[in-house]
Design a protein around this motif. Structure first.
Motif, PDB file in Angstrom:
ATOM      1  N   THR A 206      63.515  60.120  25.091  1.00 56.39           N
ATOM      2  CA  THR A 206      64.481  61.219  25.007  1.00 56.39           C
ATOM      3  C   THR A 206      63.775  62.430  24.394  1.00 56.39           C
ATOM      4  N   ARG A 207      64.037  63.601  24.968  1.00 58.51           N
ATOM      5  CA  ARG A 207      63.253  64.759  24.544  1.00 58.51           C
ATOM      6  C   ARG A 207      64.013  65.646  23.569  1.00 58.51           C
ATOM      7  N   ALA A 208      63.222  66.351  22.784  1.00 58.46           N
ATOM      8  CA  ALA A 208      63.766  67.423  21.955  1.00 58.46           C
ATOM      9  C   ALA A 208      63.162  68.728  22.465  1.00 58.46           C
ATOM     10  N   GLU A 209      63.919  69.820  22.320  1.00 60.45           N
ATOM     11  CA  GLU A 209      63.399  71.117  22.735  1.00 60.45           C
ATOM     12  C   GLU A 209      63.060  71.910  21.488  1.00 60.45           C
ATOM     13  N   LEU A 210      61.794  72.329  21.382  1.00 60.66           N
ATOM     14  CA  LEU A 210      61.345  73.065  20.199  1.00 60.66           C
ATOM     15  C   LEU A 210      61.345  74.563  20.488  1.00 60.66           C
ATOM     16  N   LYS A 211      61.989  75.304  19.574  1.00 62.67           N
ATOM     17  CA  LYS A 211      62.056  76.759  19.746  1.00 62.67           C
ATOM     18  C   LYS A 211      61.391  77.467  18.564  1.00 62.67           C
ATOM     19  N   ASN A 212      61.226  78.790  18.718  1.00 63.61           N
ATOM     20  CA  ASN A 212      60.687  79.646  17.677  1.00 63.61           C
ATOM     21  C   ASN A 212      59.210  79.364  17.387  1.00 63.61           C
ATOM     22  N   LEU A 213      58.433  79.233  18.430  1.00 65.81           N
ATOM     23  CA  LEU A 213      56.995  78.986  18.283  1.00 65.81           C
ATOM     24  C   LEU A 213      56.269  80.298  18.559  1.00 65.81           C
ATOM     25  N   ASN A 214      55.784  80.947  17.489  1.00 65.96           N
ATOM     26  CA  ASN A 214      55.292  82.316  17.631  1.00 65.96           C
ATOM     27  C   ASN A 214      53.791  82.463  17.772  1.00 65.96           C
ATOM     28  N   SER A 215      53.067  81.353  17.802  1.00 61.31           N
ATOM     29  CA  SER A 215      51.619  81.439  17.962  1.00 61.31           C
ATOM     30  C   SER A 215      51.111  80.111  18.500  1.00 61.31           C
ATOM     31  N   LEU A 216      49.861  80.119  18.946  1.00 63.43           N
ATOM     32  CA  LEU A 216      49.246  78.874  19.421  1.00 63.43           C
ATOM     33  C   LEU A 216      49.208  77.847  18.306  1.00 63.43           C
ATOM     34  N   LYS A 217      48.938  78.357  17.089  1.00 60.67           N
ATOM     35  CA  LYS A 217      48.844  77.472  15.942  1.00 60.67           C
ATOM     36  C   LYS A 217      50.204  76.833  15.656  1.00 60.67           C
ATOM     37  N   ALA A 218      51.245  77.667  15.734  1.00 62.52           N
ATOM     38  CA  ALA A 218      52.597  77.150  15.507  1.00 62.52           C
ATOM     39  C   ALA A 218      52.936  76.083  16.547  1.00 62.52           C
TER      40      ALA A 218
END
Lengths: 472, 478
Positions: A206-218
């Motif tokens: 089951t997947r989660a959706e990740l938001k608010n990723l502002n850089s490659l590092k993040a």
């Protein structure tokens, strides 16, 4: 147990159009609240959307940049939900018939990542919360800013693949003039859908959706956190919940935003105010023909045609402006290797030291090409060339003029130089003696004296030959 | 009086634009308290408009509409003048722009007398769902005007304007025209810009004209038709000159009569009157052709699914955040939105929003919305084959004449079914005109409709005009 992450991406990219996607307001970043707003993009009753065809063209270019099929027929739909930053209470998007489909990009390890679709949609506004007053205010400047959403298949199995893909997408969109891809400013936003499964399994979790990723590092940190979080749940016999999670860069963790149960039913249906977008084969071809060279194509040209080492070629293409500068310079002076060397070492040093980019420098690619030619033709010495470049950087100016004004033009008059050499030998009898008795180090000192008297225009090779000759 | 005749009188200075406007304002003053056809009367600005028009006339620059006083349905945006959609939600909404149709007419110095009453957000067939009270029929003020452009139709019937702009999503121009004994034209979808028309159902809405005659509807349509870059669904196919065939020989045209429109549920008096009209054309020499629209039985369902789905979405923007009614109650913005909508919308509007959202929900979408669009395609095809056999189709406009206020407006299903003869035209995007073809035993007007090929308003106007010239229309007596 050991787990294998499975990931897919949804990337939103703001299109570099002059105006918004469904009205004529300017499409810009920043500025005071609600200064780029009109009856259309603020959803006044009786208004209708006006499709910006530049947005369609740029979306098609994004398709070509990612090996998608650009479709003759695409159409808009409405995605309905209430939120104060969405003035019409629906977002115009493409649901059933996206403009581009079936693309792919090859990432590290030679693996193909499939792109399911690219569709056009409008951005929403922003809410500004005033916690002191306890009120929220709506800023509609961003309402109607044109976006594309790039949706991949769940083909990623490692953080490196994800980061490489995101880097490549950003670079390709920049090259195609589709998006400036500034993740930190939000002009390119990456959402990661991630699930895990036991190594060797083929059944996705089951997947989660990740938001608010502002850089490659993040992106890397968020995925890592999420793999650990989901692994822990499964190891403890729990089940992962399908939900949207927000990444917090300060804590390096993700927090649940809303679960599937709370998810909206968006009640999609065809947007009746905009007729379907029909693009003829000829128009598709002409958009394709207008595509600039993509970074991967430039890489091939640099390595195969210009004979640059792969590392150098990669460094040059990593910025489109830098690469454009290089191309313009070699178009004038096809000394590929020397110009590459000068740019990757001296020019990059200037840029790093000054925190500037190549578009900020005072000299042109033609100036740089000329400087390299002057150096290779022996008009100025290598050292003089470096000095000239420094003056070009600090004050601007043509390398020819700078060389003349500062006496950097190499003087090939042997008789004048011979006089100077004779003078130096005469004035430094001790050193000459020392050299003749075997102290080779003194040669450098004597050379220095010659150059000091002869000026920067002295031909170092000629000086060296003469001095050697006289010291025999 | 015919618009062309008024034009002539104004140009010959037999009457001034101000005098003409004042006459209508006096009529409104005297009669509209009994009819309630206007929500907003622009007495002062109308006189200003008229003065300006008179200057234009005096300077010899008058055009077709200079100085003609009209009424405008209150869902058509008018710069600086309240545009309420007859809803509490927009009770105080003043648009910062004119609808394209208003821009066009104002450029010709038309006079706007005011904004007419209607069913709230144009949803209804009685003009009784208005937040500002129902409209009463000039032929019998105990009866409805039909709707939703009931105010527009009544304002024409009661001489409270020279002509009126209305809007027609499923019959909202034709049915009230038929109930009020006047002529109503619904143009082809795309013939008139929708910019500034507050949307009910975007794929069905068209601004239309209500006037005293077919010729007048064409006259006014000449001023508002045309492609508009502001409306991507507007068309470049319209050619104008809508009255150019008026007076020409229509006897060689074929008139289709669809059997499905004369079945159960049609009032006998109406059936007789409409078949008499068929007989009239037959005597004229027209060939009468039997045609069939088999999907008619599904049309009302398809119409209510599509129109309600679009309406649910179109009306979502009324959330209390930006304009319109804002409820002061509640904790957060979800409450603000909910309460504003609860207070701002009337029951019929809420019913349609719920119906529409239900039809669009995932899980129901295929069964409802998608199927409705299939019926739509089917109807278009059936119309295409009908117009291979005939030039114009003749039908009743409504299954009844004007009924008593309070008689059936509260029975939604009955109300919806009453739209059966008008909705197919909107679903197929065709033009249609309704005119009076008789009177029932109570003296109430009976309407018939002439439906034409897309962008062929000229023909139905001419065919309708031919009938009107030989028909003894009885004016409403007030």
């Amino acid at each position: 147990m050991r787990y294998q992450p499975v990931m897919g991406l949804e990337i939103h990219a703001e299109l570099l159009t002059d105006s918004k996607v469904f009205c004529t307001c300017q499409n810009e970043f920043g500025g005071s609240e609600n200064t780029r707003v009109c009856p259309r993009c603020s959803g006044l009753p009786g208004t209708l959307p006006l499709l910006n065809h530049d947005a369609v063209r740029l979306a098609a270019k994004a398709g070509f940049a990612t090996d998608c099929t650009v479709n003759n027929y695409s159409a808009f739909d409405r995605k309905n939900y209430f939120y104060p930053d969405l003035p019409k209470a629906y977002q115009i998007t493409q649901f059933e018939h996206p403009i581009c489909t079936d693309g792919h990009i090859t990432v590290v390890g030679g693996k193909d990542i499939r792109i399911n679709r690219i569709h056009i949609e409008e951005d929403a506004g922003k809410l500004v919360h005033d916690d002191y007053e306890g009120i929220s205010m709506a800023d509609y400047n961003r309402c109607g800013v044109p976006l594309i959403e790039i949706v991949t298949e769940p083909d990623f199995r490692s953080i490196e693949e994800v980061q490489d893909f995101v880097e490549q997408i950003a670079l390709r969109l920049k090259y195609a003039g589709v998006c400036d891809a500034r993740m930190e400013q939000g002009s390119m936003r990456v959402d990661v859908n991630i699930s895990i499964m036991p190594v060797g399994s083929t059944e996705f979790g089951t997947r989660a959706e990740l938001k608010n990723l502002n850089s490659l590092k993040a992106i890397g940190r968020a995925i890592e956190y999420e793999i650990n979080r989901q692994s822990e749940i499964l190891d403890n016999g729990g089940t992962v919940v399908q939900e949207t999670r927000r990444y917090n860069d300060n804590h390096g963790d993700t927090k649940a935003l809303r679960s599937k149960e709370e998810a909206h039913d968006y009640r999609y249906f065809p947007e009746p105010d905009i007729p379907p977008v029909l693009i003829s084969d000829e128009d598709i071809q002409s958009i394709k023909d207008s595509m600039p060279e993509m970074p991967q194509e430039r890489f091939a040209r640099y390595t195969k045609e210009y004979g640059l080492p792969a590392d150098d070629a990669n460094l040059i293409i990593s910025s489109k402006e830098f690469s454009d500068f290089y191309d313009e310079a070699v178009a004038i002076n096809p000394d590929y290797k020397q110009i590459s060397n000068l740019m990757l070492v001296e020019v990059n040093r200037q840029l790093n030291d000054s925190q500037l980019t190549i578009s900020d420098v005072k000299y042109s690619p033609a100036d740089l090409a000329e400087l390299v030619k002057m150096s290779s033709d022996g008009v100025v010495s290598k050292n003089a060339a470096k000095d000239i470049l420094k003056i070009m950087f600090d004050k601007g100016g043509k390398p020819q003029d700078i060389a003349k004004e500062n006496g950097f033009i190499m003087d090939n008059d042997a008789s004048g130089l011979e006089d100077i050499v004779n003078q130096v030998i005469a004035e430094n009898a001790d050193s000459v003696e020392s050299f003749k008795s075997g102290n080779q180090k003194v040669f450098g000192f004597l050379m220095g004296q010659v150059i000091r008297l002869a000026g920067k225009g002295a031909n170092p090779k000629m000086a060296k030959d003469l001095l050697t000759e006289k010291l025999k | 009086m015919a618009l062309a005749k008024l034009r002539e009188m104004l140009d010959k200075k037999e009457i001034s634009a101000v005098e003409l406007t004042q006459q209508y304002l006096d009529n409104i003053e005297k009669r509209d308290k009994d009819i309630n056809s206007y929500i907003t009367v622009c007495a002062e600005s109308a006189i200003e408009d008229a003065k300006k028009a008179q200057n234009t006339i005096d300077s010899g620059n008058a055009t077709a509409f200079t100085g003609l006083p009209i009424s405008v349905k209150d869902n058509i945006c008018t710069l600086g003048v309240k545009t309420t959609c007859a809803s509490k939600m927009l009770e105080d909404f003043i648009p910062p722009y004119d609808a394209t149709v208003m821009e066009k007419l104002k450029a010709s110095d038309i006079v706007m007398l005011g904004k007419t009453n209607m069913d709230e957000f144009a949803m209804g067939g009685s003009s009784q769902t208005s937040y500002f009270g129902g409209v009463k029929n000039p032929y019998d003020t105990s009866r409805v005007t039909g709707g939703s452009s009931g105010g527009a139709a009544a304002s024409v019937a009661a001489d409270l304007c020279a002509a009126a702009l209305g809007s027609d999503t499923g019959g909202s121009v034709r049915q009230p025209a038929s109930f009020c004994g006047v002529t109503g034209l619904k143009p082809t979808y795309g013939a008139v810009s929708r910019w500034g028309l507050i949307a009910f159902a975007s794929s069905l809405d068209q601004i239309g004209v209500i006037a005293k005659s077919a010729e007048d509807t064409g006259y006014l349509l000449n001023g508002i038709y045309g492609y508009d870059a502001n409306d991507a669904t507007s068309s470049k196919k319209s050619e104008g000159n809508y009255t150019s065939l008026v007076g020409s020989d229509v006897s060689r045209l074929k008139i289709g009569v669809p059997k499905e429109f004369f079945g159960d549920g049609l009032n006998d008096e109406i059936k007789t009157a409409v078949l008499n009209a068929v007989e009239y054309y037959k005597k004229l020499g027209c060939e009468i052709v039997d045609v069939s629209l088999p999907s008619l039985e599904y049309a009302v369902s398809a119409y209510y699914l599509i129109s309600s789905a679009e309406a649910a979405s179109n009306l979502s923007r009324f959330d209390g955040i930006k304009y319109g009614l804002r409820s002061g109650l509640g904790e957060d913005f979800n409450d603000l939105i909910k309460n504003s909508r609860r207070e701002g919308f009337g029951n019929e509007v809420k019913r349609r929003i719920m119906l529409g959202n239900y039809a669009l929900c995932s899980g129901y979408y295929d069964a409802y919305y998608k199927n409705a669009t299939r019926i739509r395609t089917q109807l278009k095809e059936e119309y295409a084959s009908i117009f291979e056999k005939c030039d114009v189709m003749l039908t009743p406009t409504a299954p009844t004449t004007a009924y008593k206020i309070g008689e059936q407006e509260n029975d939604p299903v009955k109300m919806y079914l009453a739209d059966i003869y008008t909705v197919t035209v909107n679903i197929a995007g065709l033009p249609a005109i309704s005119t009076t073809c008789g009177y029932d035993s109570k003296g109430l007007p009976i309407g018939m409709s002439l439906i034409g090929r897309a962008f062929d308003e000229k023909t139905i106007i001419a065919v309708c005009d031919r009938f009107e010239k030989d028909f003894d229309r009885k004016e409403a007596v007030l």
